[in-house]
Design an enzyme around this catalytic site. Structure first.
Site, PDB file in Angstrom:
ATOM      1  CB  SER A  24      50.948 -54.554  78.577  1.00  0.00           C
ATOM      2  OG  SER A  24      49.669 -53.978  78.624  1.00  0.00           O
ATOM      3  CE  LYS A  74      40.466 -55.267  75.835  1.00  0.00           C
ATOM      4  NZ  LYS A  74      40.353 -54.091  76.665  1.00  0.00           N
ATOM      5  CB  THR A 162      26.140 -48.894  65.503  1.00  0.00           C
ATOM      6  OG1 THR A 162      27.263 -48.600  64.670  1.00  0.00           O
ATOM      7  CG2 THR A 162      25.185 -49.811  64.783  1.00  0.00           C
TER       8      THR A 162
HETATM    9  P1  ATR Z   1      36.707 -52.285  71.849  1.00  0.00           P
HETATM   10  O1  ATR Z   1      36.907 -53.739  72.101  1.00  0.00           O
HETATM   11  O2  ATR Z   1      37.926 -51.449  72.127  1.00  0.00           O
HETATM   12  O3  ATR Z   1      35.497 -51.709  72.506  1.00  0.00           O
HETATM   13  P2  ATR Z   1      35.260 -52.422  69.396  1.00  0.00           P
HETATM   14  O4  ATR Z   1      34.473 -53.568  69.908  1.00  0.00           O
HETATM   15  O5  ATR Z   1      35.770 -52.462  67.975  1.00  0.00           O
HETATM   16  O6  ATR Z   1      36.559 -52.165  70.265  1.00  0.00           O
HETATM   17  O7  ATR Z   1      34.371 -51.096  69.640  1.00  0.00           O
HETATM   18  C1  ATR Z   1      34.810 -49.863  69.220  1.00  0.00           C
HETATM   19  C2  ATR Z   1      33.800 -48.785  69.608  1.00  0.00           C
HETATM   20  O8  ATR Z   1      34.269 -47.539  69.095  1.00  0.00           O
HETATM   21  C3  ATR Z   1      32.415 -49.006  69.039  1.00  0.00           C
HETATM   22  O9  ATR Z   1      31.461 -48.524  69.948  1.00  0.00           O
HETATM   23  C4  ATR Z   1      32.453 -48.147  67.765  1.00  0.00           C
HETATM   24  O10 ATR Z   1      31.188 -47.702  67.320  1.00  0.00           O
HETATM   25  P3  ATR Z   1      30.262 -48.638  66.381  1.00  0.00           P
HETATM   26  O11 ATR Z   1      29.651 -49.668  67.288  1.00  0.00           O
HETATM   27  O12 ATR Z   1      29.272 -47.702  65.812  1.00  0.00           O
HETATM   28  O13 ATR Z   1      31.196 -49.237  65.363  1.00  0.00           O
HETATM   29  C5  ATR Z   1      33.280 -46.973  68.242  1.00  0.00           C
HETATM   30  N1  ATR Z   1      33.893 -46.272  67.122  1.00  0.00           N
HETATM   31  C6  ATR Z   1      34.937 -46.682  66.365  1.00  0.00           C
HETATM   32  N2  ATR Z   1      35.215 -45.775  65.408  1.00  0.00           N
HETATM   33  C7  ATR Z   1      34.325 -44.748  65.567  1.00  0.00           C
HETATM   34  C8  ATR Z   1      34.096 -43.519  64.910  1.00  0.00           C
HETATM   35  N3  ATR Z   1      34.838 -43.135  63.859  1.00  0.00           N
HETATM   36  N4  ATR Z   1      33.094 -42.733  65.355  1.00  0.00           N
HETATM   37  C9  ATR Z   1      32.332 -43.105  66.406  1.00  0.00           C
HETATM   38  N5  ATR Z   1      32.494 -44.266  67.076  1.00  0.00           N
HETATM   39  C10 ATR Z   1      33.482 -45.079  66.675  1.00  0.00           C
END
Ligand code: ATR
Length: 277
Positions: A24, A74, A162
């Protein structure tokens, strides 16, 4: 002084954790160079995970004019703000803060429009009528959904590790278009477009191997100097357009830049310079 000769200083930053990798500052410095007399000091601020509000207020109180917000703040940024754009209000997640002279904070979410511009304008791919799969249900997904549904896709499926989180997002956004939630394992190869909005940077996710079969476009919101793991897989399966999130990053940055400075930068030259650097 003509229109391109202005004299203004803007103190800006990116809040996130981690932020070290972010491009950025490079992008905003390129934008500022397009307008003579415009001085932009765009830094990176790694906020402690448990002290985001304090970090934001300290930057504002030190004379900050605006900021971007990235992972994982965010959604946390939303309630800190006094006023929200319509798209930020619908997303309940923000990526752009503007510190107003009276100390109040205006919030926007430019991620969705950045994505749409990159796909539809920079890559000539029309989303209207398409069957779209979104992986993930966090802040990135929330930022994308409203502008995406406004392009009138045939349908949007949200798959998330989830399931309840995906279902919750569907409940909030179903008034704006055809949208449903699924488990990873229940997905079938029936999508034209697949967008990875997860923060998971390895692959595979536990989704069917043939998921790419009908895809014409796979987009990973993450970006990297070499193809990300999901894009490597999509290239292997012969998907026609395999795009990472750098184009979206530049387009969302342009929208934020305009909100802060009032000037609309040229994104094409910045994208070209990045490609040939
Ligand atoms: P962002 O603001 O970038 O969306 P976030 O709110 O932390 O970050 O969301 C991360 C997303 O990546 C979520 O959908 C998360 O799934 P969960 O809701 O089940 O936590 C997903 N995610 C992160 N690590 C993951 C993993 N190892 N396998 C599958 N999904 C993952």
């Amino acid at each position: 002084m003509n229109n391109n000769e202005i004299s203004s200083n803007f103190k800006l930053t990116l809040f996130g954790n981690p932020v070290l990798h972010s491009k950025s500052p490079w992008i905003h410095t390129r934008f500022a160079a397009q307008f003579s007399g415009l001085n932009v000091d765009y830094s990176k601020t790694e906020s402690p995970l448990d002290a985001f509000p304090k970090t934001v207020f300290a930057f504002r109180d030190s004379g900050g004019n605006g900021a971007n917000v990235t992972v994982p703040f965010k959604e946390q940024a939303y309630p800190l703000c006094d006023e929200h754009s319509e798209r930020a209000q619908i997303a309940k997640a923000v990526n752009t803060l503007k510190f107003m002279p009276d100390g109040s904070i205006y919030a926007d979410n430019t991620d969705g429009i950045g994505f749409i511009r990159d796909v539809q304008h920079n890559h000539d791919y029309v989303l209207t009528g398409k069957r779209i799969l979104l992986l993930g249900a966090g802040g990135a997904t929330r930022g994308l959904l409203y502008p995406l549904l406004q392009t009138k896709p045939h349908s949007v499926v949200i798959a998330n590790r989830t399931l309840s989180k995906a279902q919750h997002v569907v409940t909030e956004f179903c008034q704006y278009g055809s949208i449903s939630a699924k488990r990873f394992k229940d997905l079938k190869a029936e999508f034209d477009v697949m967008i990875d909005c997860t923060s998971f940077d390895s692959w595979p996710l536990p989704i069917p191997k043939d998921i790419f079969q009908q895809c014409a476009l796979v987009y990973d919101l993450k970006y990297s100097d070499k193809p990300t793991p999901i894009l490597e897989r999509a290239i292997h399966y012969g998907v026609k357009q395999c795009l990472d999130g750098f184009g979206m990053l530049v387009e969302q940055a342009a929208e934020s830049f305009t909100l802060w400075t009032g000037f609309q930068p040229n994104t094409a030259t910045v994208l070209e310079e990045y490609k040939t650097r």
